[in-house]
Design a protein around this motif. Sequence first.
Motif, mmCIF file in Angstrom:
data_model
loop_
_atom_site.group_PDB
_atom_site.id
_atom_site.type_symbol
_atom_site.label_atom_id
_atom_site.label_comp_id
_atom_site.label_asym_id
_atom_site.label_seq_id
_atom_site.Cartn_x
_atom_site.Cartn_y
_atom_site.Cartn_z
ATOM 1 N N GLY A 26 0.518 -1.223 -0.137
ATOM 2 C CA GLY A 26 0.198 -0.314 -0.025
ATOM 3 C C GLY A 26 0.771 1.182 0.018
ATOM 4 O O GLY A 26 0.436 2.053 0.958
ATOM 5 N N LEU A 27 1.874 0.853 -0.498
ATOM 6 C CA LEU A 27 2.844 2.449 -0.912
ATOM 7 C C LEU A 27 2.395 3.630 -1.642
ATOM 8 O O LEU A 27 1.763 3.411 -2.466
ATOM 9 N N VAL A 87 1.329 0.907 -3.944
ATOM 10 C CA VAL A 87 1.975 0.174 -4.492
ATOM 11 C C VAL A 87 1.805 -0.762 -3.699
ATOM 12 O O VAL A 87 2.602 -1.459 -2.939
ATOM 13 N N ASP A 88 1.682 -2.638 -4.128
ATOM 14 C CA ASP A 88 2.501 -3.465 -3.539
ATOM 15 C C ASP A 88 3.063 -4.513 -4.597
ATOM 16 O O ASP A 88 3.138 -4.311 -5.450
ATOM 17 N N SER A 117 3.676 0.281 4.038
ATOM 18 C CA SER A 117 5.062 -0.281 4.402
ATOM 19 C C SER A 117 6.302 -0.345 3.712
ATOM 20 O O SER A 117 5.390 -0.993 2.562
ATOM 21 N N VAL A 118 6.928 -0.716 3.949
ATOM 22 C CA VAL A 118 8.162 -1.929 3.656
ATOM 23 C C VAL A 118 8.825 -2.199 4.723
ATOM 24 O O VAL A 118 9.288 -2.025 5.743
ATOM 25 N N ASP A 132 3.346 3.376 -13.734
ATOM 26 C CA ASP A 132 2.351 4.354 -14.652
ATOM 27 C C ASP A 132 2.150 5.135 -13.525
ATOM 28 O O ASP A 132 0.852 4.104 -13.442
ATOM 29 N N GLY A 133 1.645 6.091 -13.829
ATOM 30 C CA GLY A 133 0.737 6.612 -12.786
ATOM 31 C C GLY A 133 1.304 6.426 -11.140
ATOM 32 O O GLY A 133 0.311 6.744 -10.601
ATOM 33 N N GLY A 134 1.792 6.090 -10.956
ATOM 34 C CA GLY A 134 2.158 6.275 -9.057
ATOM 35 C C GLY A 134 2.075 4.513 -8.769
ATOM 36 O O GLY A 134 1.547 4.653 -8.563
ATOM 37 N N ARG A 135 1.164 3.946 -10.238
ATOM 38 C CA ARG A 135 0.920 2.867 -10.148
ATOM 39 C C ARG A 135 1.820 1.819 -10.530
ATOM 40 O O ARG A 135 2.141 1.765 -11.267
ATOM 41 N N LEU A 136 1.687 0.497 -9.726
ATOM 42 C CA LEU A 136 2.195 -1.263 -10.346
ATOM 43 C C LEU A 136 1.066 -1.795 -11.381
ATOM 44 O O LEU A 136 0.403 -1.781 -11.179
ATOM 45 N N ILE A 137 1.455 -1.451 -12.940
ATOM 46 C CA ILE A 137 0.439 -1.520 -13.666
ATOM 47 C C ILE A 137 0.610 -3.533 -13.700
ATOM 48 O O ILE A 137 -0.515 -4.173 -14.132
#
Lengths: 490, 252
Positions: free
Chosen positions: B16-17, B32-33, B69-70, B222-227
Amino acid sequence: MKTSVKRALTVSACVLAALCAFAYLVYALFFGAGTLKVAARYRLLAVDKEYVIDEKDAHIGEDGLLYVTGGEYESELSGRGFMYETLRYLPDAKATVLTAHFESEGRYVKLADVSSPSGFTARKGAEDRDGDSLTTQFDLSYKDKKNASQEPVLLTVYAYMGDEAAVLQDGFEPATFTYPQDGSNKAAAKAKISFDGWIKQDGEVTQVLLSSPYESAFICAEFTCPENYDAALLQLHVFETVSRITPGKQLHKLVYQFKLNFLDDSRWEYLLKGLATTLLITLASGCMGVVLGALVAVIRSTWEKNHENMRPGIGKSCLHFADKVCGVYLTVIRGTPVMVQLLIMYLIIFAQASNGTVSAILAFGINSGAYVAEIVRGGIMSIDNGQFEAGASLGFGYPQTMIHIIMPQAFKNILPSLANEFIALLKETSVSGYVAVKDLNKGGDIIRGVTYSPFMPLIAVALIYLAVVMFFTKLVSLLERRLRSSEHRT
Amino acid sequence: MSTERNPKAPLISVRGLEKHFAGGSIKALNGVDADIMRGEVVVVIGPSGSGKSTFLRCLNLLDRPTRGSVIFEGTDITGAGVNINLHRQRMGMVFQHFNLFPHMTLLKNMTIAPVKLKGVPKEEAEREALELLERVGLKDRAYAYPNQLSGGQKQRVAIMRALCMHPDVMLFDEPTSALDPEMVGEVLDVMKNLARSGMTMVVVTHEMGFAREVGDRVMFMDGGRLIEQGTPEEIFTNAQNPRTQSFLSKIL
Ligand SMILES: Nc1ncnc2c1ncn2[C@@H]1O[C@H](COP(=O)(O)OP(=O)(O)O)[C@@H](O)[C@H]1O
Ligand SMILES: [Mg+2]
C-alpha cells in the motif's frame, strides 16, 4: 610551506618599509622639520573638566617670549570666562587649580618664575636637590595691595608628577604654607616647598601648582630634564598664554617624535602588548564564531532541507524550535551594531565581573558567529543533494553525513569568505578600547594621550593592522592553493 | 533473521505504498504492492514521471512514504523507532549521477562507510576495495579523485562503493542514463556480473536488453501504480495491459 611563510613575511616587511618611507615623505612635506610645537592640557579641578589644546605651532619672538597662535587656542579662551565665573562662585578657590603641561620639541622646561595677570608673582629662589628630594624657595609678592587680603593667605600646593596627574593627585597630600601680611603696599612672603621621594631624576615631568583664593590660578611648572637635553625656561601666564623660552638643542622633528612616541618610557610596549591582545581577541572570538556559526548553519540547513520529509514528533519539534532560535539570533545580531553588543556585554551582562577582554571575546565571537553562520549555510546549501543522498544510502546518519561528507566540501568552498570574515573581525576588534581592553588601537590611543602627538602613534597602529591583515591574507591564499591541489576539482 | 528461518519470505515486501509531494497535490506513488525475493533481479520500467525513482527511493526511505509499509528482512522500516541507518547499510544504492564524494580518493570513497560505520579495520577495508577495483579494471586509479575519471569509470566505482558495505540488495536508479553511449556497456557488464553472482537487485532502467538478459522479473509502472509485472518474456512479447503495450511499442 615554511619557505612560503618566510616569503609572505618578507613581502609584508618590504611593503611595511615602503609605506613607512612614504609616510615620512608626506610628514616631512606637510609638517616640515624643526618647527616648535606646544601642546597644553588645562584641568579645572573645580568642575573636574579638562581643556586640551592640541599641538600648535609656536614661535619665539624677539622679546624672548613664546607665542602660541591658533584658532582652537582662541576658542579655548572662551573657557576663561567660565573659569572666572567659577572663581566668583567658589571663593574657597582651593579647588580651582589649573594645570598646564607645556612641552616644546627637543627641550624640557625648568621651573621658572611666574606671575599672574593681576600681578601676583612667585619668584623662584634657591633650589636644593638631593636624590629624589627637591626643595625650592619661592618669593611671593603682590604688585598692588588692593589685591592682597588683610588676612593671612593660604596657598596650596598641588603636586603632580609624570603623565598621569589623576593617579598622582591621589598619592600626595597638598602641602600648605602660610603667607603673612606685613601691611605694606607690596605683599611678599617666602615659601619653601619640599618634595620628598617622588621627583625622579630622569625624564619625569613634574608640575608644581600654586593657587591662592584671590588669584586666578597661576602656575609654575617644573620639569626635570634628562641629561642629554638642554634646559629651557618657560614662563607661563595662564590666560595670556605667553611663555618665554630659551632655545636649546633641537632634535630633528621626526627623530624627536619617534623618540617621544615610541622610545621614551618604553611606549612601544603599549603597541606590542596591544597587538598581542588584539590577536588574542581575534583568534579566540574567531574560533568561537566558527564553532557557533557552523552549529547554527547546520541547524538551519537541516531544517530547511528536511522538514518536509520528517515524521512529526518530538525530534521535529525540537529542530523547529532550534531553527527559530537561530533565526532570532541571526536577526538580532546582524541587526544591531557590534559596538552596542560589546557595550551590552560589558556593562550589562558582565557588569559584575567587568572583564573587558572576556566581554570582547564573547561579544565578537557571538557577532561573528552570526555572519559565519550565513556563510556556512550558503556553503552547505551549495552542496549537491546527491551528496547527502549518497551518504544516507550508505547508512550514514545525518550528523555523520554532515561531518564526513558535506562539511569538508562546504568548508573548502567557503574558505575565502571565511578568511574575509576573519580579517573583518580583526579590524572590528579595534573598538575594544571602549570596554577597557588595551588592544592595539587603544595602545596607540594611550601613547597619543601622553604625547599629544597624533601622527606617529596613529600611523604606527595603522601600519601594524595592515601588516597583520596582509600576513593573514597571504596565509589564506597559500592554504587555498594547497587545498585546491589536493582535490583536482574541475 | 526471520528470513533465515523462512527463506521463502520476500527480502523486501511493499504494501500500500503511497508517496505524495507538495502537500498531497502530487501523488508520485498511488498504492503500490510488490515483493522482491532474495536473489531476484527486478527491472522497473515505465514512462518518465511514473514514479519509478520514487518507488526505489521509498525502499530505503530516502523518500519517506506518505502511507504504506516497507518490510525489509522482516522489519517494517517505516515504523517508529526503527534505526533506518542500520537497514540502509544493507541496501546499496547507485544513482544516475554517481554522487561520488569529490573530496576523497576512489579508495577513500569506497572505504569510508565500512570503516566508519561497521568498524572494519582500515587495512582490511582497503584490501577489499582494491580487490573490487581490480575486478572492474580500476585498481591503478585507486588514489585518483572522482573528477579525474570518465562517467563510466565513475559509475563503476559508485557500484563498488555500495558493494563494499556487503548489502543484501542493490538499488539502481537509471545507472546508465547519464553516460555517453560508448560507456553504457562497461557499466552494464559490471551489473550483469553482479546479477550472475546472485545479488538481489532492483534496477530502474531503459536498457531493455539488460532486462531481457539478466532480469528475472519486469515491473511496469505508470501514474504511480504498478500496472503489470512478469518475466521479461511475458512483458516484452505478451503484455496484457494496453498501457504497457503502448509504452513498449514506443521504446522497442
Ligand atoms: N521531490 C519531489 N518533489 C515534488 N515532486 C516530485 C519529487 N520527486 C518526484 N516528484 C514527482 O513525482 C512524480 C514521479 O517522479 P519520479 O519518481 O522521479 O518519476 P520517474 O523516476 O519514473 O521518472 C513526478 O510527477 C515528479 O514530478
Ligand atoms: Mg527517475
